[in-house]
Scaffold this active site. Structure first.
Site, PDB file in Angstrom:
ATOM      1  N   ALA A   9      33.655  50.875  27.054  1.00  0.00           N
ATOM      2  CA  ALA A   9      35.187  51.379  27.894  1.00  0.00           C
ATOM      3  C   ALA A   9      34.704  50.233  28.750  1.00  0.00           C
ATOM      4  O   ALA A   9      35.461  50.204  30.265  1.00  0.00           O
ATOM      5  CB  ALA A   9      35.627  52.113  28.275  1.00  0.00           C
ATOM      6  N   ARG A  15      38.971  38.179  30.350  1.00  0.00           N
ATOM      7  CA  ARG A  15      40.284  37.625  29.736  1.00  0.00           C
ATOM      8  C   ARG A  15      42.071  37.739  30.806  1.00  0.00           C
ATOM      9  O   ARG A  15      42.662  37.308  30.498  1.00  0.00           O
ATOM     10  CB  ARG A  15      40.575  37.717  28.209  1.00  0.00           C
ATOM     11  N   GLY A  77      27.399  42.808  25.921  1.00  0.00           N
ATOM     12  CA  GLY A  77      27.115  42.896  24.862  1.00  0.00           C
ATOM     13  C   GLY A  77      28.077  44.187  24.067  1.00  0.00           C
ATOM     14  O   GLY A  77      27.828  45.202  24.755  1.00  0.00           O
ATOM     15  N   ARG A 440      86.306  63.473  66.192  1.00  0.00           N
ATOM     16  CA  ARG A 440      86.220  62.697  66.304  1.00  0.00           C
ATOM     17  C   ARG A 440      86.890  62.655  67.584  1.00  0.00           C
ATOM     18  O   ARG A 440      88.285  63.137  67.981  1.00  0.00           O
ATOM     19  CB  ARG A 440      87.164  61.337  65.507  1.00  0.00           C
TER      20      ARG A 440
END
Ligand code: UD1
Ligand code: CA
Length: 471
Positions: A9, A15, A77, A440
């Site tokens: 890994a 790519r 590799g 209110r």
């Protein structure tokens, strides 16, 4: 037999054109490298070593410290990669499973089958290669066999002759080696090839040259697919997703449009649930029986009770009870616990709150950091004001509270059991049980205000519909 595994890994993932190692990209919600690790565990192989590069941090974050890591400083590799594991392999006399880190489709079944081929192949068998027939073998190493069908060697695509390019049996890069023979062959590979790399694949020809046999365990190509770029990542994701959907469909889950439905590997769904198009179920989500999920919903790491409907909505890290109605266009943010028979309707957002049974917030409401009891009614446009500019705090809304439309409930008030809130209120003080809270200014009606205004302007008041008929 002593069996261990070496997973390569450390590749540069060139790519993939990503700043991350390709093996931590996710397929069906799980990092690629985790798929590999899980397949090994399922096949009974816990003794694993990972060849990693300087990007090892993100791999270690995935896999933890129960496996071993070896650093490959320079990427020269796959043969060179496995060589780094020599100290881990020396002195062992069993077999080693060698896998690439970029093959999320690897399964315990493939590994078990290959181990069986290895055991049955006899004493002179040095290795088993997992191979597959590919419709398009471009990019893969090819398996070269003699006239009797015996494996002779693996040739990398770039090093193939015209004839070899026509071969369709490919090397999956998954192998089982007799450990001591692998070490002996690795010591002899060179880098005389198109890429100037030390190829693990060259060990096969070397071992055959030594007089050993190498067997092939052929499997389905889809089970061997590697991920080298984003195109292959998408291909693998589609195949994995399709397999997950088919598992659920076989369990009695109806998926209307498999092409637009994405379900992560750990999701559980009860039978007779219908998943409508455009739906994504993520993480460790659990969906009950007889639910309808979608269209176009995303549920992440959440639990949804039996019979609940989630329509065009997003649910994250929350639990929702049975027989609830969620959506359309609801947003249930993390840390919500919503009880049974609750309705959360259009353009309602709930965050870090508990909501009791039979409570309804049908339209345009925000409930944040609050504790809401049973059978509460949120009028359209109710907002729990949970942020004072510095700190977040919620409200407590007890059972059976009725909140009239367009109300602001400012934290951290308590609305007592059975209380009412008049529509349009801004509530900044607790409301005792069984009381009406009005926050209110009182309404004033100015009689004849409109005609008075016209008179002051020296005009006659003309009704709007009369004006229209004049035009
Ligand atoms: C490899 C095989 C090829 C096979 C294909 C299957 C070789 C030379 N070729 O090619 O025959 O058909 O897999 O998918 O083995 N890695 C390292 N260190 C390195 C280089 C690679 O750890 O220095 C790791 C990568 O992270 C990857 C794995 O080895 O997980 C395979 O390398 P990759 O470059 O993907 O090999 P392929 O070109 O796919
Ligand atoms: Ca590869």
């Amino acid at each position: 037999m002593d069996i261990c595994a070496v997973v390569m890994a450390a590749g540069k993932s060139t790519r993939m054109k990503s700043k991350h190692s390709k093996v931590v990209h996710r397929v069906s919600g799980k990092p690629i490298i985790q798929w590999v690790a899980d397949a090994l565990v399922d096949a009974g192989c816990l003794d694993q070593v990972y060849i990693v590069s300087d990007q090892q941090e993100e791999i270690r974050n995935c896999l933890g410290e129960n496996v071993a890591y070896v650093l490959q400083e320079e990427q020269r590799g796959t043969g060179h990669a496995v060589m780094q594991a020599a100290p881990f392999l020396e002195g062992r006399d069993g077999a080693v499973i060698v896998l690439p880190g970029d093959c999320p489709m690897v399964s315990a079944k493939t590994l078990e089958k290959s181990l069986k081929v290895f055991e049955e192949a006899g004493e002179d068998c040095a290795a088993v290669i997992v191979t597959a027939d590919a419709d398009d073998p471009t990019g893969y190493g090819r398996i070269v066999r003699d006239g009797d069908g015996n494996v002779l060697k693996i040739v990398e695509h770039r090093d193939c002759t015209e004839e070899e390019l026509k071969l369709t049996e490919i090397n999956s890069s998954m192998y089982i080696f007799k450990t001591s023979l692998l070490l002996s062959a690795l010591g002899r590979i060179g880098a005389n090839n198109a890429q100037g790399e030390y190829y693990l694949t060259d060990t096969i020809g070397i071992l055959i040259g030594d007089g050993y046999k190498v067997a092939a365990a052929k499997t389905d190509f889809d089970d061997t697919r590697g991920v080298n770029d984003c195109v292959q990542l998408a291909q693998v994701q589609a195949i994995m997703n399709r397999r997950i959907l088919e598992k659920h469909m076989r369990n009695g889950v109806q998926i209307t449009d498999p092409g637009t439905t994405w379900i992560h590997c750990d999701v559980e769904i009860g039978n007779d649930t219908v998943i409508l198009p455009g739906t994504t179920l993520m993480g460790n989500t659990v969906i009950g029986h007889d639910c309808i999920i979608g269209e176009n919903s995303r549920i992440e790491c959440s639990e949804i009770g039996d019979g609940t409907v989630v329509d065009y909505s997003i649910v994250t890290q929350s639990t929702i009870g049975k027989d609830c109605r969620i959506g359309p266009f609801s947003h249930i943010r993390p840390a919500c616990a919503i009880a049974d028979h609750v309705t959360i309707g259009a353009y309602v957002e709930v965050k870090a709150s508990t909501v009791g049974e039979y409570t309804r917030a049908r339209h345009l409401t925000y409930i944040g950091d609050s504790d809401v009891g049973k059978n509460v009614n949120f009028g359209c446009g109710t907002v729990t004001c949970n942020f004072d500019g510095q700190d977040k705090a919620g409200c407590t809304i007890e059972d059976n509270v009725f909140i009239g439309g367009n109300s602001n409930i400012v934290s951290s008030v308590v609305l007592g059991k059975d209380s009412y809130i008049a529509a349009g209120s801004t509530i900044t003080r607790d409301v005792p049980p069984l009381s009406l809270g009005i926050g209110r200014s009182q309404q004033v009606n100015k009689d004849q205000w409109v005609s008075e205004k016209s008179r002051l302007r020296g005009e006659n008041y003309i009704r709007l519909d009369d004006k229209r008929s004049e035009v």
